[in-house]
Design a protein around this motif. Structure first.
Motif, PDB file in Angstrom:
ATOM      1  N   GLY A  74     -17.878  30.134  18.388  1.00 34.21           N
ATOM      2  CA  GLY A  74     -18.760  29.573  17.370  1.00 34.21           C
ATOM      3  C   GLY A  74     -18.311  30.012  15.997  1.00 34.21           C
ATOM      4  N   PHE A  81      -5.248  34.251  14.781  1.00 32.18           N
ATOM      5  CA  PHE A  81      -4.343  34.368  15.921  1.00 32.18           C
ATOM      6  C   PHE A  81      -3.054  35.059  15.511  1.00 32.18           C
ATOM      7  CE2 PHE A  81      -7.191  30.959  16.760  1.00 32.18           C
ATOM      8  CZ  PHE A  81      -7.396  30.971  18.135  1.00 32.18           C
TER       9      PHE A  81
ATOM     10  N   ASP B  67      -4.417  27.680  21.818  1.00 28.14           N
ATOM     11  CA  ASP B  67      -4.868  28.286  20.573  1.00 28.14           C
ATOM     12  C   ASP B  67      -5.476  27.260  19.614  1.00 28.14           C
ATOM     13  OD1 ASP B  67      -4.028  30.704  21.474  1.00 28.14           O
ATOM     14  OD2 ASP B  67      -2.224  30.815  20.237  1.00 28.14           O
ATOM     15  N   TYR B  68      -4.928  26.038  19.614  1.00 27.91           N
ATOM     16  CA  TYR B  68      -5.467  25.035  18.692  1.00 27.91           C
ATOM     17  C   TYR B  68      -6.906  24.668  19.054  1.00 27.91           C
ATOM     18  CZ  TYR B  68      -0.696  24.311  16.962  1.00 27.91           C
ATOM     19  OH  TYR B  68       0.544  24.475  16.417  1.00 27.91           O
ATOM     20  N   ASN B  70      -8.997  26.569  20.718  1.00 31.01           N
ATOM     21  CA  ASN B  70      -9.832  27.742  20.453  1.00 31.01           C
ATOM     22  C   ASN B  70     -10.063  27.931  18.964  1.00 31.01           C
ATOM     23  OD1 ASN B  70     -10.371  28.472  23.086  1.00 31.01           O
ATOM     24  ND2 ASN B  70      -8.522  29.712  23.283  1.00 31.01           N
ATOM     25  N   ALA B  71      -9.000  27.710  18.184  1.00 28.81           N
ATOM     26  CA  ALA B  71      -9.144  27.834  16.729  1.00 28.81           C
ATOM     27  C   ALA B  71     -10.207  26.848  16.248  1.00 28.81           C
ATOM     28  CB  ALA B  71      -7.810  27.572  16.037  1.00 28.81           C
ATOM     29  N   ALA B  72     -10.088  25.596  16.690  1.00 26.27           N
ATOM     30  CA  ALA B  72     -11.030  24.568  16.242  1.00 26.27           C
ATOM     31  C   ALA B  72     -12.448  24.927  16.668  1.00 26.27           C
ATOM     32  CB  ALA B  72     -10.628  23.207  16.806  1.00 26.27           C
ATOM     33  N   ARG B  73     -12.583  25.380  17.909  1.00 28.82           N
ATOM     34  CA  ARG B  73     -13.927  25.688  18.390  1.00 28.82           C
ATOM     35  C   ARG B  73     -14.536  26.870  17.641  1.00 28.82           C
ATOM     36  NH1 ARG B  73     -15.182  25.884  24.415  1.00 28.82           N
ATOM     37  NH2 ARG B  73     -13.414  27.314  24.591  1.00 28.82           N
ATOM     38  N   SER B  74     -13.689  27.842  17.274  1.00 28.50           N
ATOM     39  CA  SER B  74     -14.256  28.982  16.544  1.00 28.50           C
ATOM     40  C   SER B  74     -14.466  28.641  15.070  1.00 28.50           C
ATOM     41  CB  SER B  74     -13.372  30.223  16.703  1.00 28.50           C
ATOM     42  OG  SER B  74     -12.168  30.031  16.022  1.00 28.50           O
TER      43      SER B  74
END
Ligand SMILES: Nc1ncnc2c1ncn2[C@@H]1O[C@H](COP(=O)(O)OP(=O)(O)OP(=O)(O)O)[C@@H](O)[C@H]1O
Ligand SMILES: [Mg+2]
Lengths: 264, 111
Positions: A74, A81, B67-68, B70-74
């Motif tokens: 969220g 990263f 990672d893309y 996850n990055a977008a979701r975070s």
């Protein structure tokens, strides 16, 4: 803001064995603190950080932000990263605006914040470039301000300088510190570099190779910017180096017992 | 399909088995369906192009670094934004390669 990690465990099931990477880990990071997780390779730092981020589920325990449990990724938890994960099909500008658009920040405010962040990271004039046109240090700064753009409660960073060579690393640590001081967002950073941990953090949590157990939790109260050659700084370094030995030593211990089990 | 494992398992065998059938084998069948004339020709050209596009798209989507997502979701992205701003642009190069192969194959089936 308060981040609480409460009794987190993580097991990975391989074909017929279960590997316990984290076992019953707990700590609390308070508002504005720069906390660092330090530990030998493979001790579960990334695993823990991605559990906090919600990229993977824990086997037990919970993660709480301001007392409320979080289970999925969220915008309250920004993530930097190791390889930056900047979107290569977007310009610097688009990358930085993306989180603000997701949070429906009004266009005017978005522009204002964008200019602010760009100035903060000294990236003016680079907004139309694509990530592959940037130097390593610039990418790192873009990644950092992109993660801050959506105003997360806590910023999670997995070895943000891991991809940078040693010479550049120190100067980037200084950049990172300067950026962070302007914003003072709560941070949890992962590293296995002792010097980096002391230079940047208010607090260093040392994890053991064995089940990620916390072997030390050391505050660093030195004034910033820190003098790497100072007496106190060196003392902190020695202390952490010792703690790391303990952290690694336990690994040898388990390896031995595991070896015996295999023979039997 | 590249995104969802379930859809992949469902469609992959079907696509693969259809793809194995040589293009000439479709000729009589399409004549039965569309009669003589331009109908079967157009169908076959389009048909031979479908597979490379689908397969390359699937491969493209599967190749996107986790990672893309996850990055977008975070950063607070919802499903639609992830699809249109991440999945599509990230797999576009592969989709285009599929398109190029498709044009080549389409030409082959004309001949
Ligand atoms: N998806 C997974 N499946 C199985 N085992 C995993 C998985 N992810 C991590 N592990 C194991 O968990 C342990 C901890 O991994 P992790 O990546 O968290 O270590 P780390 O502390 O970040 O190490 P490094 O400093 O090298 O990045 C390792 O033994 C690794 O093999
Ligand atoms: Mg790691």
């Amino acid at each position: 803001m308060e981040l609480t990690v409460e009794g987190i465990s993580k097991n990975f099931k391989n074909e017929n064995t279960v590997q316990t990477v984290l076992k019953d880990l707990s700590f609390t990071v308070r508002e504005g603190q720069f906390a660092t997780l330090l530990g030998p390779s493979g001790c579960g730092k990334t695993t823990l950080l991605t559990i906090i981020a919600g990229f993977q589920a824990a086997s037990g325990g919970r993660v709480m932000i301001n007392g409320a449990q979080v289970t999925r990724p969220g915008p309250d938890r920004g993530f930097v990263f190791q390889n930056y994960a900047l979107f290569p099909w977007m310009t610097v500008r688009e990358n930085i605006l993306y989180p603000m658009k997701q949070r429906r920040v009004p266009a005017k405010e978005r522009e204002k914040r964008f200019k602010e962040l760009l100035a903060m990271a000294q990236l003016e004039g680079k907004e139309k470039l694509y990530p592959h046109q940037l130097s390593g240090g610039m990418k790192q700064r873009v990644a950092f301000i992109r993660a801050l753009a959506g105003r997360p409660e806590v910023l999670l960073m997995d070895e943000p300088l891991g991809a940078v060579d040693m010479q550049m690393r120190q100067s980037l640590q200084e950049d990172l510190e300067a950026l962070w001081l302007k914003d003072k967002t709560t941070v949890v950073m992962v590293t296995h570099d002792v010097d980096e941990a002391i230079y940047l953090s208010d607090r260093v949590i040392v994890m053991s190779a064995r089940e990620g157990k916390i072997v030390d939790d050391m505050p660093v109260r030195l004034p910033r910017p820190r003098d790497r050659k100072g007496m106190e700084y060196q003392k902190h370094k020695e202390h952490l180096a010792e703690a790391l030995k303990v952290a690694v030593g336990r690994q040898a211990e388990t390896a031995v017992t595991e070896g015996k089990l295999c023979l039997a | 399909m590249g995104y969802s494992k379930g859809a992949m398992q469902l469609f992959d065998p079907l696509i693969d088995s259809l793809r194995q059938v040589p293009i000439m084998a479709w000729v009589p069948l399409t004549i039965v369906w569309f009669g003589l004339g331009d109908g079967p020709t157009i169908f076959l050209i389009a048909f031979s192009g479908v597979f490379p596009v689908i397969l390359n798209t699937v491969a493209g989507v599967q190749n996107i670094s986790k990672d893309y997502y996850n990055a977008a979701r975070s950063m607070g992205a919802g499903p639609w934004s992830i699809f249109s701003k991440i999945i599509v642009p990230a797999s576009l190069p592969d989709i285009l390669i599929g398109g190029r192969v498709a044009i080549g194959l389409g030409w082959m089936s004309v001949i």
